[in-house]
Design a protein around this motif. Structure first.
Motif, PDB file in Angstrom:
ATOM      1  N   SER A  56       0.859  -1.193   0.000  1.00  0.00           N
ATOM      2  CA  SER A  56       0.000   0.000   0.000  1.00  0.00           C
ATOM      3  C   SER A  56       0.892   1.239   0.000  1.00  0.00           C
ATOM      4  O   SER A  56       2.122   1.141   0.040  1.00  0.00           O
ATOM      5  N   GLY A  57       0.266   2.400  -0.042  1.00  0.00           N
ATOM      6  CA  GLY A  57       1.021   3.643  -0.021  1.00  0.00           C
ATOM      7  C   GLY A  57       1.544   4.068  -1.378  1.00  0.00           C
ATOM      8  O   GLY A  57       2.273   5.057  -1.489  1.00  0.00           O
ATOM      9  N   TRP A  58       1.168   3.346  -2.427  1.00  0.00           N
ATOM     10  CA  TRP A  58       1.595   3.745  -3.764  1.00  0.00           C
ATOM     11  C   TRP A  58       0.594   4.750  -4.354  1.00  0.00           C
ATOM     12  O   TRP A  58      -0.518   4.902  -3.866  1.00  0.00           O
ATOM     13  N   LEU A  59       1.010   5.417  -5.406  1.00  0.00           N
ATOM     14  CA  LEU A  59       0.214   6.496  -5.998  1.00  0.00           C
ATOM     15  C   LEU A  59      -1.035   5.934  -6.665  1.00  0.00           C
ATOM     16  O   LEU A  59      -0.944   5.206  -7.657  1.00  0.00           O
ATOM     17  N   THR A  60      -2.201   6.267  -6.125  1.00  0.00           N
ATOM     18  CA  THR A  60      -3.458   5.780  -6.703  1.00  0.00           C
ATOM     19  C   THR A  60      -4.277   6.891  -7.353  1.00  0.00           C
ATOM     20  O   THR A  60      -5.200   6.613  -8.106  1.00  0.00           O
TER      21      THR A  60
ATOM     22  N   MET B 252      -4.105  -6.898 -11.544  1.00  0.00           N
ATOM     23  CA  MET B 252      -3.702  -7.338 -10.220  1.00  0.00           C
ATOM     24  C   MET B 252      -4.374  -6.436  -9.198  1.00  0.00           C
ATOM     25  O   MET B 252      -4.944  -5.393  -9.557  1.00  0.00           O
ATOM     26  N   CYS B 253      -4.323  -6.840  -7.938  1.00  0.00           N
ATOM     27  CA  CYS B 253      -4.935  -6.061  -6.871  1.00  0.00           C
ATOM     28  C   CYS B 253      -3.870  -5.748  -5.823  1.00  0.00           C
ATOM     29  O   CYS B 253      -3.121  -6.626  -5.403  1.00  0.00           O
ATOM     30  N   ALA B 254      -3.790  -4.492  -5.423  1.00  0.00           N
ATOM     31  CA  ALA B 254      -2.839  -4.067  -4.404  1.00  0.00           C
ATOM     32  C   ALA B 254      -3.494  -2.999  -3.544  1.00  0.00           C
ATOM     33  O   ALA B 254      -3.982  -1.988  -4.075  1.00  0.00           O
ATOM     34  N   GLY B 255      -3.518  -3.214  -2.247  1.00  0.00           N
ATOM     35  CA  GLY B 255      -4.089  -2.223  -1.347  1.00  0.00           C
ATOM     36  C   GLY B 255      -5.539  -1.916  -1.630  1.00  0.00           C
ATOM     37  O   GLY B 255      -5.975  -0.769  -1.440  1.00  0.00           O
TER      38      GLY B 255
END
Length: 335
Positions: free
Chosen positions: A6-10, A314-317
């Protein structure tokens, strides 16, 4: 297909996120493997395949390993399997059926298996596509040979641990799961899906899953102690469970086909009880919409044409990262 990162630019600007670096790697549908600050991928140029290792933060090329592709006039050029990496080595299956194991630091060859020469493998029509699976101290790979369908090797030495011979192996990668509380693998073949003991390769059960052209190209998805299977080519999807020496339907399957999700090549991803993926049939990749179904029932929750075009996701956060058929990259809520 699922990451806890998590914490990546969304939230992206209208022009998209800033490009930090890029590299030319040749052609082919090989994916990316990222481990300990390094990125591994492969491509084909002028009949040679190359496995690349880059620094993830800045894109610096750390090493590359070249080998003959074995295909002079390929129907689908370029490596299709995605490399796998552990703390010591990188494992890469070529389109022609050669498993290369390289030192992760230097790219030097540690050991190699040629499935055509050593196991009597016949090249599948679209080449060898199943990605190596790292499981315990083993690397497990679809062999597609007369002597073995799938085989397990010691990662350090390449020594064979077991080899299972069943129906002809297909394009999907093996997937770990649990059967009766024990570690197992789900393996695809032209017959359907097989549950194998991960330690010995013994078959615990099988489920017929017939498609046009006998193609099962999409890796199953573990859903608790069950597994989700999905195929294009006139098929559909099902939730299966292996137990007590057999594989049975929880929903869908041969007796009551559900066509709410038909993954042709890339598997769906599971998040919060729902499966997200591209739903399509046959060769119409550009027309395949993105869809969401409820994992427990197979009920369709939504289908959208806004990002249509068979690709990968893919799924992240709790967010979906989606790359479609035309090269459009998007981020969306997994809801």
């Amino acid at each position: 297909g699922v990451s806890a990162e998590s914490g990546w630019l969304t939230q992206w600007p209208q022009a998209g996120p800033k490009v930090l670096w890029k590299a030319a790697v040749g052609i082919g549908p090989c994916g990316l493997a990222v481990a300990d600050g390094r990125v591994y991928t492969a491509g084909n140029e002028q009949g040679r395949e190359t496995l690349f290792c880059y620094e993830a933060a800045g894109g610096k090329l750390l090493w590359k390993f070249e080998y003959e592709s074995g295909e002079k006039t390929p129907k689908n050029p370029g490596p299709a399997a995605t490399p796998a990496a552990d703390a010591a080595a990188v494992f890469m299956l070529s389109r022609a059926g050669q498993l290369h194991t390289l030192d992760r630091s230097t790219g030097a060859l540690r050991w190699k298996k040629d499935f055509v020469q050593e196991y009597g493998a016949g090249r599948p029509p679209n080449g060898f596509c199943g990605s190596p699976l790292l499981h315990g101290s083993a690397v497990i790979v679809p062999v597609c040979g007369k002597q073995a369908t799938v085989a397990s090797f010691e990662r350090a030495s390449g020594k064979e641990i077991w080899a299972w011979k069943g129906s002809n192996a297909n394009y999907a990668s093996p997937v770990p799961c649990r059967v009766d509380g024990r570690e197992a693998l789900i393996v695809a073949s032209d017959f359907g899906f097989h549950a194998l003991d991960a330690a010995s390769g013994k078959e615990w059960g099988a489920y017929r899953w017939s498609t046009a052209y006998k193609i099962n190209a999409t890796a199953p998805v573990a859903v608790g102690d069950a597994f989700f299977v999905s195929s294009g080519y006139g098929k559909g999807c099902a939730l299966l469970k292996a137990a007590s020496g057999k594989v049975e339907e929880l929903w869908g399957g041969e007796k009551k086909e559900l066509k709410e999700m038909r993954n042709q090549c890339s598997p769906s991803v599971l998040h919060d009880g729902h499966l997200y993926g591209f739903d399509g049939d046959g060769q119409g990749g550009a027309k395949q919409p993105l869809a969401c179904i409820e994992a427990a029932t197979g009920k369709l929750k939504w289908r959208s044409d806004s990002l249509k075009g068979a690709g990968a996701l893919m799924c992240a956060g709790g967010k979906l990262l989606i790359l479609n058929h035309s090269g459009l990259l998007a981020v969306a809520e997994a809801s």
